[in-house]
Write a protein that holds these residues in place. Structure first.
Motif, PDB file in Angstrom:
ATOM      1  N   UNK A  73       0.600  39.590  19.559  1.00 44.77           N
ATOM      2  CA  UNK A  73       0.652  40.347  18.299  1.00 44.77           C
ATOM      3  C   UNK A  73      -0.485  39.951  17.368  1.00 44.77           C
ATOM      4  N   UNK A  74      -0.749  38.677  17.263  1.00 41.59           N
ATOM      5  CA  UNK A  74      -1.756  38.171  16.330  1.00 41.59           C
ATOM      6  C   UNK A  74      -3.178  38.496  16.795  1.00 41.59           C
ATOM      7  N   UNK A  75      -3.424  38.449  18.099  1.00 44.20           N
ATOM      8  CA  UNK A  75      -4.787  38.670  18.601  1.00 44.20           C
ATOM      9  C   UNK A  75      -5.299  40.062  18.243  1.00 44.20           C
ATOM     10  N   UNK A  76      -4.424  41.057  18.236  1.00 46.77           N
ATOM     11  CA  UNK A  76      -4.833  42.408  17.848  1.00 46.77           C
ATOM     12  C   UNK A  76      -5.229  42.454  16.375  1.00 46.77           C
ATOM     13  N   UNK A  77      -4.511  41.740  15.549  1.00 44.81           N
ATOM     14  CA  UNK A  77      -4.840  41.683  14.117  1.00 44.81           C
ATOM     15  C   UNK A  77      -6.174  40.982  13.901  1.00 44.81           C
ATOM     16  N   UNK A  78      -6.419  39.913  14.665  1.00 46.27           N
ATOM     17  CA  UNK A  78      -7.677  39.177  14.555  1.00 46.27           C
ATOM     18  C   UNK A  78      -8.836  40.074  14.984  1.00 46.27           C
ATOM     19  N   UNK A  79      -8.660  40.799  16.089  1.00 46.12           N
ATOM     20  CA  UNK A  79      -9.715  41.701  16.567  1.00 46.12           C
ATOM     21  C   UNK A  79     -10.004  42.784  15.529  1.00 46.12           C
ATOM     22  N   UNK A  80      -8.966  43.354  14.937  1.00 51.40           N
ATOM     23  CA  UNK A  80      -9.153  44.366  13.895  1.00 51.40           C
ATOM     24  C   UNK A  80      -9.908  43.782  12.701  1.00 51.40           C
ATOM     25  N   UNK A  81      -9.553  42.573  12.308  1.00 46.97           N
ATOM     26  CA  UNK A  81     -10.216  41.930  11.171  1.00 46.97           C
ATOM     27  C   UNK A  81     -11.684  41.670  11.482  1.00 46.97           C
ATOM     28  N   UNK A  82     -11.984  41.271  12.709  1.00 49.53           N
ATOM     29  CA  UNK A  82     -13.381  41.059  13.106  1.00 49.53           C
ATOM     30  C   UNK A  82     -14.159  42.371  13.086  1.00 49.53           C
ATOM     31  N   UNK A  83     -13.534  43.456  13.561  1.00 47.39           N
ATOM     32  CA  UNK A  83     -14.183  44.774  13.535  1.00 47.39           C
ATOM     33  C   UNK A  83     -14.475  45.212  12.106  1.00 47.39           C
ATOM     34  N   UNK A  84     -13.528  45.009  11.223  1.00 41.78           N
ATOM     35  CA  UNK A  84     -13.711  45.382   9.813  1.00 41.78           C
ATOM     36  C   UNK A  84     -14.837  44.566   9.195  1.00 41.78           C
ATOM     37  N   UNK A  85     -14.879  43.278   9.481  1.00 44.25           N
ATOM     38  CA  UNK A  85     -15.935  42.417   8.946  1.00 44.25           C
ATOM     39  C   UNK A  85     -17.302  42.841   9.470  1.00 44.25           C
ATOM     40  N   UNK A  86     -17.393  43.185  10.756  1.00 46.67           N
ATOM     41  CA  UNK A  86     -18.666  43.636  11.334  1.00 46.67           C
ATOM     42  C   UNK A  86     -19.110  44.947  10.704  1.00 46.67           C
ATOM     43  N   UNK A  87     -18.180  45.867  10.491  1.00 47.32           N
ATOM     44  CA  UNK A  87     -18.505  47.144   9.854  1.00 47.32           C
ATOM     45  C   UNK A  87     -18.989  46.912   8.421  1.00 47.32           C
ATOM     46  N   UNK A  88     -18.258  46.082   7.671  1.00 41.17           N
ATOM     47  CA  UNK A  88     -18.645  45.799   6.284  1.00 41.17           C
ATOM     48  C   UNK A  88     -20.031  45.177   6.206  1.00 41.17           C
ATOM     49  N   UNK A  89     -20.355  44.294   7.146  1.00 39.34           N
ATOM     50  CA  UNK A  89     -21.679  43.675   7.176  1.00 39.34           C
ATOM     51  C   UNK A  89     -22.756  44.710   7.482  1.00 39.34           C
ATOM     52  N   UNK A  90     -22.479  45.602   8.422  1.00 34.23           N
ATOM     53  CA  UNK A  90     -23.446  46.646   8.774  1.00 34.23           C
ATOM     54  C   UNK A  90     -23.692  47.576   7.594  1.00 34.23           C
ATOM     55  N   UNK A  91     -22.653  47.941   6.878  1.00 33.20           N
ATOM     56  CA  UNK A  91     -22.793  48.812   5.710  1.00 33.20           C
ATOM     57  C   UNK A  91     -23.590  48.105   4.620  1.00 33.20           C
ATOM     58  N   UNK A  92     -23.332  46.829   4.425  1.00 28.27           N
ATOM     59  CA  UNK A  92     -24.035  46.060   3.399  1.00 28.27           C
ATOM     60  C   UNK A  92     -25.527  45.962   3.712  1.00 28.27           C
ATOM     61  N   UNK A  93     -25.878  45.825   4.996  1.00 29.33           N
ATOM     62  CA  UNK A  93     -27.273  45.681   5.400  1.00 29.33           C
ATOM     63  C   UNK A  93     -27.987  47.014   5.564  1.00 29.33           C
ATOM     64  N   UNK A  94     -27.259  48.122   5.485  1.00 31.66           N
ATOM     65  CA  UNK A  94     -27.837  49.443   5.747  1.00 31.66           C
ATOM     66  C   UNK A  94     -28.809  49.854   4.648  1.00 31.66           C
ATOM     67  N   UNK A  95     -29.780  50.667   5.046  1.00 34.23           N
ATOM     68  CA  UNK A  95     -30.752  51.188   4.085  1.00 34.23           C
ATOM     69  C   UNK A  95     -30.349  52.573   3.578  1.00 34.23           C
TER      70      UNK A  95
END
Length: 128
Positions: free
Chosen positions: A25-47
């Motif tokens: 149960x927890x591993x799916x939540x961790x994976x989702x949180x990692x995906x959200x963090x990666x997306x947020x980082x990509x948006x922040x670095x976007x031009x």
């Protein structure tokens, strides 16, 4: 709550061993949180410049980037040539790969199409 085993190192909890049903149960939540963090980082670095799918599809089908963007912007060759201050045949020759075009021309075309100059340079032009 189910039994969780803690493993200590130097007197502090360093690891937690959890039953597999909790981990599943927890591993799916961790994976989702990692995906959200990666997306947020990509948006922040976007031009903030994005290439629309229609432009990318046209380029992958073989159209020159100038033509792909011109069609996406729904401009005729005449309208683009006039907006960029170059001749219609010149624009046509660039789109058909019969003429390379200078950097000043690409800057004017980019301004007329409201895109960065790099978006108009195809692979062959970038090499020369």
């Amino acid at each position: 709550m189910k039994h969780i085993q803690f493993i200590e190192q130097n007197g502090h909890a360093a690891f937690a061993v959890v039953p597999i049903d909790i981990w599943n149960r927890v591993s799916k939540l961790v994976e989702d949180a990692e995906d959200i963090a990666a997306f947020d980082e990509a948006v922040q670095d976007a031009d903030d410049f994005r290439i629309p799918a229609a432009v990318l599809d046209a380029e992958l089908a073989g159209d020159h980037p100038v033509k792909a963007w011109r069609m996406y912007r729904r401009l005729t060759i005449d309208a683009l040539a006039e907006a960029a201050g170059v001749s219609k045949p010149y624009v046509s020759q660039i789109e058909n790969g019969k003429r390379k075009g200078g950097s000043d021309v690409f800057e004017r075309l980019a301004t007329a199409l409201d895109v960065p100059v790099d978006a108009l340079i195809d692979g062959d032009e970038a090499k020369s």
